[in-house]
Scaffold this motif. Structure first.
Motif, PDB file in Angstrom:
ATOM      1  N   HIS A   1     140.226  -1.108  10.230  1.00 24.49           N
ATOM      2  CA  HIS A   1     140.238  -0.912  11.695  1.00 24.49           C
ATOM      3  C   HIS A   1     140.815  -1.046  11.198  1.00 24.49           C
ATOM      4  CE1 HIS A   1     137.957   0.418  14.848  1.00 24.49           C
ATOM      5  NE2 HIS A   1     138.342  -0.765  15.233  1.00 24.49           N
ATOM      6  N   LYS A   2     142.288  -0.813  12.353  1.00 23.28           N
ATOM      7  CA  LYS A   2     143.114  -1.097  13.000  1.00 23.28           C
ATOM      8  C   LYS A   2     143.507  -1.576  14.121  1.00 23.28           C
ATOM      9  CE  LYS A   2     145.654   0.877   9.675  1.00 23.28           C
ATOM     10  NZ  LYS A   2     145.031   0.928   7.645  1.00 23.28           N
ATOM     11  N   LYS A   3     142.493  -1.753  14.575  1.00 18.81           N
ATOM     12  CA  LYS A   3     142.243  -1.845  16.470  1.00 18.81           C
ATOM     13  C   LYS A   3     141.319  -3.659  16.921  1.00 18.81           C
ATOM     14  CE  LYS A   3     142.187   0.911  19.418  1.00 18.81           C
ATOM     15  NZ  LYS A   3     141.889   2.236  19.987  1.00 18.81           N
ATOM     16  N   TRP A   4     141.978  -4.562  16.581  1.00 19.26           N
ATOM     17  CA  TRP A   4     141.170  -5.973  17.106  1.00 19.26           C
ATOM     18  C   TRP A   4     141.414  -6.701  18.411  1.00 19.26           C
ATOM     19  CZ3 TRP A   4     137.331  -6.748  12.552  1.00 19.26           C
ATOM     20  CH2 TRP A   4     137.729  -5.953  11.881  1.00 19.26           C
ATOM     21  N   ILE A   5     140.590  -7.454  18.335  1.00 24.50           N
ATOM     22  CA  ILE A   5     139.835  -8.350  19.456  1.00 24.50           C
ATOM     23  C   ILE A   5     139.345  -9.780  19.051  1.00 24.50           C
ATOM     24  CG2 ILE A   5     138.052  -7.082  20.253  1.00 24.50           C
ATOM     25  CD1 ILE A   5     140.076  -8.081  23.450  1.00 24.50           C
ATOM     26  N   SER A   6     140.765 -10.547  19.515  1.00 24.16           N
ATOM     27  CA  SER A   6     140.462 -12.308  19.549  1.00 24.16           C
ATOM     28  C   SER A   6     139.420 -12.881  20.453  1.00 24.16           C
ATOM     29  CB  SER A   6     141.327 -12.848  19.194  1.00 24.16           C
ATOM     30  OG  SER A   6     141.228 -14.069  18.861  1.00 24.16           O
ATOM     31  N   ILE A   7     138.277 -13.422  20.277  1.00 22.49           N
ATOM     32  CA  ILE A   7     137.252 -13.842  20.572  1.00 22.49           C
ATOM     33  C   ILE A   7     137.731 -15.036  20.908  1.00 22.49           C
ATOM     34  CG2 ILE A   7     135.866 -11.698  20.898  1.00 22.49           C
ATOM     35  CD1 ILE A   7     133.870 -13.118  18.784  1.00 22.49           C
ATOM     36  N   ARG A   8     138.684 -15.960  19.612  1.00 24.58           N
ATOM     37  CA  ARG A   8     138.111 -16.951  19.665  1.00 24.58           C
ATOM     38  C   ARG A   8     138.537 -17.918  20.937  1.00 24.58           C
ATOM     39  NH1 ARG A   8     138.792 -20.712  15.237  1.00 24.58           N
ATOM     40  NH2 ARG A   8     141.014 -21.800  15.551  1.00 24.58           N
ATOM     41  N   GLY A   9     138.627 -17.150  21.800  1.00 24.20           N
ATOM     42  CA  GLY A   9     139.464 -18.653  22.688  1.00 24.20           C
ATOM     43  C   GLY A   9     138.643 -17.999  23.942  1.00 24.20           C
ATOM     44  N   ILE A  10     137.146 -17.601  23.529  1.00 18.81           N
ATOM     45  CA  ILE A  10     136.471 -17.312  24.668  1.00 18.81           C
ATOM     46  C   ILE A  10     135.856 -18.652  24.845  1.00 18.81           C
ATOM     47  CG2 ILE A  10     134.686 -15.895  25.780  1.00 18.81           C
ATOM     48  CD1 ILE A  10     135.424 -13.581  23.749  1.00 18.81           C
TER      49      ILE A  10
END
Ligand SMILES: Cc1cc2nc3c(=O)[nH]c(=O)nc-3n(C[C@H](O)[C@H](O)[C@H](O)COP(=O)(O)OP(=O)(O)OC[C@H]3O[C@@H](n4cnc5c(N)ncnc54)[C@H](O)[C@@H]3O)c2cc1C
Length: 258
Positions: free
Chosen positions: A47-56
């Motif tokens: 998969h090529k499109k990623w969203i980082s949720i680490r800062g929520i």
């Protein structure tokens, strides 16, 4: 071989609604990255499109109310190890966290990531099963709670839609007076992937057992009958060895919790 960096897109989530909207558009979440980056380094991250949720921030907390202890999906193993309420009421979570990887992995890896990565060898699922955990799944329009015993359906197949995030895990506060037992059998005592992982609770003649690495998904049992488990031969072990270890751990569990 390492992946080609420019062919990937990585966006930082501003907040939960932003993350949900991006996941709805086909981005996949990355939390601690301790599973995702292994695939990336190996050139196997398709998969090529990623969203980082680490800062929520609202996804990283351990909240307590009279009925539940609720973990945000981004709760790390280190957070779990440091939690007094988990040590007092859900000690198998703390033991699983302490036996997961090394300090660096424990600082970064999350419980939500461990669940959704859905490795049959993962170490927190057996504990989550015996504690009757529920997971909260949220998309841009709605949210729902699912019994963790029903979440894993087949190897890496879960009750999780492509546009949903796992946001919270809640543990009902009704097991503190049960006897708790956890064993992870690996090649070494530390930094090893489980060959068999066993979590058990007992109160009188009632038992609750969670097993990892003995089938395509983590297994939950309320009897001592191990015929439901389907261990396989793989690079780490043989099916025969796993079956024998599972039997030995069952005996040890029944002995120490008698
Ligand atoms: C050196 C090393 C040692 C390890 N040792 C162990 C071990 O002993 N035991 C063990 O069980 N694991 C181990 N792991 C595996 C890994 O650390 C854990 O599975 C960890 O919990 C993954 O969490 P993460 O936040 O890093 O997940 P990520 O890598 O960020 O994500 C993993 C998967 O989950 C999805 N995901 C993450 N968060 C969410 C969310 N909130 N909602 C929906 N999907 C989500 C991602 O899209 C991805 O598919 C090890 C890994 C390494 C690199």
């Amino acid at each position: 071989m390492r992946s080609h960096v420019p062919s990937y897109e990585l966006v930082d989530a501003r907040d939960l609604p932003h993350a949900l909207s991006m996941v709805g558009e086909g981005f996949r979440p990355i939390a601690g990255g301790t599973d995702v980056m292994v695939l990336f380094e190996a050139g196997k991250l398709v998969h090529k499109k990623w969203i980082s949720i680490r800062g929520i921030p609202e996804l990283r907390s351990i909240d307590v109310d009279p009925g539940y202890v609720t973990l945000g999906a981004l709760t790390t193993y280190t957070d779990v190890r440091r939690s007094a309420i988990l040590a007092a009421e859900f000690p198998l979570m703390v033991q699983a966290a302490a036996l997961t990887g090394g300090i660096a992995t424990q600082n970064r890896g999350t419980i939500g990531g461990n669940i959704v990565n859905a490795s049959p060898a993962a170490d927190t699922p057996p504990a989550l099963l015996v504690y009757d955990a529920e997971v909260e799944l949220v998309c841009a329009r709605t949210s729902r709670w699912v019994q963790y015993t029903h979440f894993h359906q087949d190897y890496k197949v879960m009750d999780l839609a492509g546009d949903e995030l796992l946001t919270r895990i809640r543990l009902p506060r009704r097991f503190a007076d049960w006897k708790h037992f956890y064993r992870k059998v690996g090649t070494r005592r530390a930094q090893a992937i489980s060959k068999v992982c066993f979590a058990g609770l007992r109160r009188g003649d009632k038992i609750r057992i969670g097993l990892g690495s003995v089938g395509p998904i983590p297994i939950f049992l309320e009897t001592t009958d191990l015929s439901a488990i389907l261990p396989i031969d793989d690079v780490r072990s043989t099916a025969r060895y796993r079956m024998q270890v599972a039997k030995n751990l069952m005996e040890e569990f029944l002995h120490v919790t008698a």
